[in-house]
Write a protein that holds these residues in place. Sequence first.
Motif, PDB file in Angstrom:
ATOM      1  N   THR A  32      98.487 -23.358  34.735  1.00  0.00           N
ATOM      2  CA  THR A  32      97.354 -23.946  34.041  1.00  0.00           C
ATOM      3  C   THR A  32      97.622 -24.118  32.564  1.00  0.00           C
ATOM      4  OG1 THR A  32      96.456 -21.708  33.995  1.00  0.00           O
ATOM      5  CG2 THR A  32      95.574 -23.217  35.626  1.00  0.00           C
ATOM      6  N   SER A  33      98.585 -23.427  32.021  1.00  0.00           N
ATOM      7  CA  SER A  33      98.935 -23.606  30.611  1.00  0.00           C
ATOM      8  C   SER A  33     100.207 -24.431  30.485  1.00  0.00           C
ATOM      9  CB  SER A  33      99.125 -22.236  29.949  1.00  0.00           C
ATOM     10  OG  SER A  33     100.113 -21.491  30.619  1.00  0.00           O
ATOM     11  N   ARG A  35     101.141 -27.599  29.715  1.00  0.00           N
ATOM     12  CA  ARG A  35     101.539 -28.600  28.757  1.00  0.00           C
ATOM     13  C   ARG A  35     101.892 -28.007  27.408  1.00  0.00           C
ATOM     14  NH1 ARG A  35      98.797 -29.809  32.376  1.00  0.00           N
ATOM     15  NH2 ARG A  35      97.239 -28.434  31.546  1.00  0.00           N
ATOM     16  N   THR A  36     102.940 -28.517  26.820  1.00  0.00           N
ATOM     17  CA  THR A  36     103.308 -28.128  25.459  1.00  0.00           C
ATOM     18  C   THR A  36     103.452 -29.382  24.625  1.00  0.00           C
ATOM     19  OG1 THR A  36     105.698 -28.248  25.807  1.00  0.00           O
ATOM     20  CG2 THR A  36     104.620 -26.173  26.392  1.00  0.00           C
ATOM     21  N   SER A  68      90.991 -33.650  32.608  1.00  0.00           N
ATOM     22  CA  SER A  68      92.257 -33.363  33.287  1.00  0.00           C
ATOM     23  C   SER A  68      92.108 -33.767  34.741  1.00  0.00           C
ATOM     24  CB  SER A  68      92.610 -31.877  33.192  1.00  0.00           C
ATOM     25  OG  SER A  68      93.836 -31.603  33.845  1.00  0.00           O
ATOM     26  N   GLU A  78      95.435 -36.973  31.482  1.00  0.00           N
ATOM     27  CA  GLU A  78      94.734 -36.011  30.643  1.00  0.00           C
ATOM     28  C   GLU A  78      94.352 -36.587  29.288  1.00  0.00           C
ATOM     29  OE1 GLU A  78      97.515 -32.590  30.801  1.00  0.00           O
ATOM     30  OE2 GLU A  78      95.986 -31.742  32.132  1.00  0.00           O
ATOM     31  N   ASP A  82      93.846 -29.642  26.770  1.00  0.00           N
ATOM     32  CA  ASP A  82      94.097 -28.269  26.356  1.00  0.00           C
ATOM     33  C   ASP A  82      93.172 -27.817  25.234  1.00  0.00           C
ATOM     34  OD1 ASP A  82      96.216 -27.606  28.147  1.00  0.00           O
ATOM     35  OD2 ASP A  82      97.532 -28.904  26.992  1.00  0.00           O
ATOM     36  N   ARG A  84      89.532 -26.474  23.806  1.00  0.00           N
ATOM     37  CA  ARG A  84      88.539 -25.548  24.351  1.00  0.00           C
ATOM     38  C   ARG A  84      87.140 -26.158  24.345  1.00  0.00           C
ATOM     39  NH1 ARG A  84      89.474 -20.578  25.893  1.00  0.00           N
ATOM     40  NH2 ARG A  84      91.550 -19.706  25.521  1.00  0.00           N
ATOM     41  N   ARG A 178      93.750 -19.161  30.189  1.00  0.00           N
ATOM     42  CA  ARG A 178      92.984 -19.737  29.081  1.00  0.00           C
ATOM     43  C   ARG A 178      91.504 -19.320  29.093  1.00  0.00           C
ATOM     44  NH1 ARG A 178      95.711 -24.061  26.770  1.00  0.00           N
ATOM     45  NH2 ARG A 178      97.946 -23.739  27.053  1.00  0.00           N
ATOM     46  N   THR A 201      89.566 -24.597  29.159  1.00  0.00           N
ATOM     47  CA  THR A 201      90.092 -25.936  28.893  1.00  0.00           C
ATOM     48  C   THR A 201      89.970 -26.764  30.159  1.00  0.00           C
ATOM     49  OG1 THR A 201      92.379 -25.516  29.579  1.00  0.00           O
ATOM     50  CG2 THR A 201      91.784 -24.928  27.305  1.00  0.00           C
ATOM     51  N   ALA A 203      92.212 -28.541  31.551  1.00  0.00           N
ATOM     52  CA  ALA A 203      93.417 -28.336  32.354  1.00  0.00           C
ATOM     53  C   ALA A 203      93.360 -27.032  33.131  1.00  0.00           C
ATOM     54  CB  ALA A 203      94.654 -28.359  31.449  1.00  0.00           C
TER      55      ALA A 203
END
Length: 307
Positions: A32-33, A35-36, A68, A78, A82, A84, A178, A201, A203
Amino acid sequence: MTRLTTRTFSRLLGLTAAALVLTGCSAASEPTSERTATQTTTESPASAQVADRLAALEEQHDVTIGVSAVDAQGRLLEYRADDRFGYASTVKVFAAATLLAEKTPQERAKSVRWTQADIDAAGYSPVTSAHLERRLTLDELAEGAVRDSDNTAMNLVLRSVGGAEAVEKFLRTLGDDRTQLDSYEPDLNTVTPGKPANTTTPAAFRAALRVVLEKNALEPQERRTLLDWMSGNSTGDALIRAGLPAEWKVADKSGGSGGMRNDIGVVTGPGGQTVYLAVFTSTNDPEAEYDDVVVAEAARAVLAEYS
């Protein structure tokens, strides 16, 4: 869905500029985290059109939108995914999933009693208010929390599984690092600029929902039960459902309070295609009330990519 005055915080958090991507990555393996800022993506002209449409909606309604979406082929779409947002009542689907995962059918068949004081404290409670003179089972309460967004039912489910922290712990097992769940109803609708309490988030919730409904987080019967409850959601007609292409269906959980209006769900097309979708919105004026049309139009723009 308690109509509390909440602080809009998406833009106040100093969020980065939105970027919409449509990629071919494998959603089955994505955390779930996932993407960078350095992730390589391939943007199509169509995805640029969707980004323009979402940006226009933001400008028109003075809101911030987070989206997302992913289909069975792993096509990820998306926009501010990411960032909040307050989740409001969308979190009730994960409280119900925690109950289904951690309690046996026999335990969930246990009857629960509540009082008028519980209802007064929780706010919006159409199911528990109608059944104050008789008990409901935990399953019936979880169904009321998902189908009718009953706040008292949500609080009773939370207490039965060990509190808000138990649901957050369950989300961690789904790969969601998240979401922060700190409160019972109605306080879970309260968010503070710059604070992660009671936020997630798009995502994170989209990916967690997919794990719940497709992986081994629940037994097959419990997955079917949760999907059935979501398919009967009585508070989402004006949201994702209103933006669906012809002959498409959605099983969803809506949420709204003050300036927040959200919807998460799984959308199914007439050919069996599926899209997991989370749409979160927040007004930029802290005193403004949400508008359902923003969620519906955002969903319409996104789902056009998959239909």
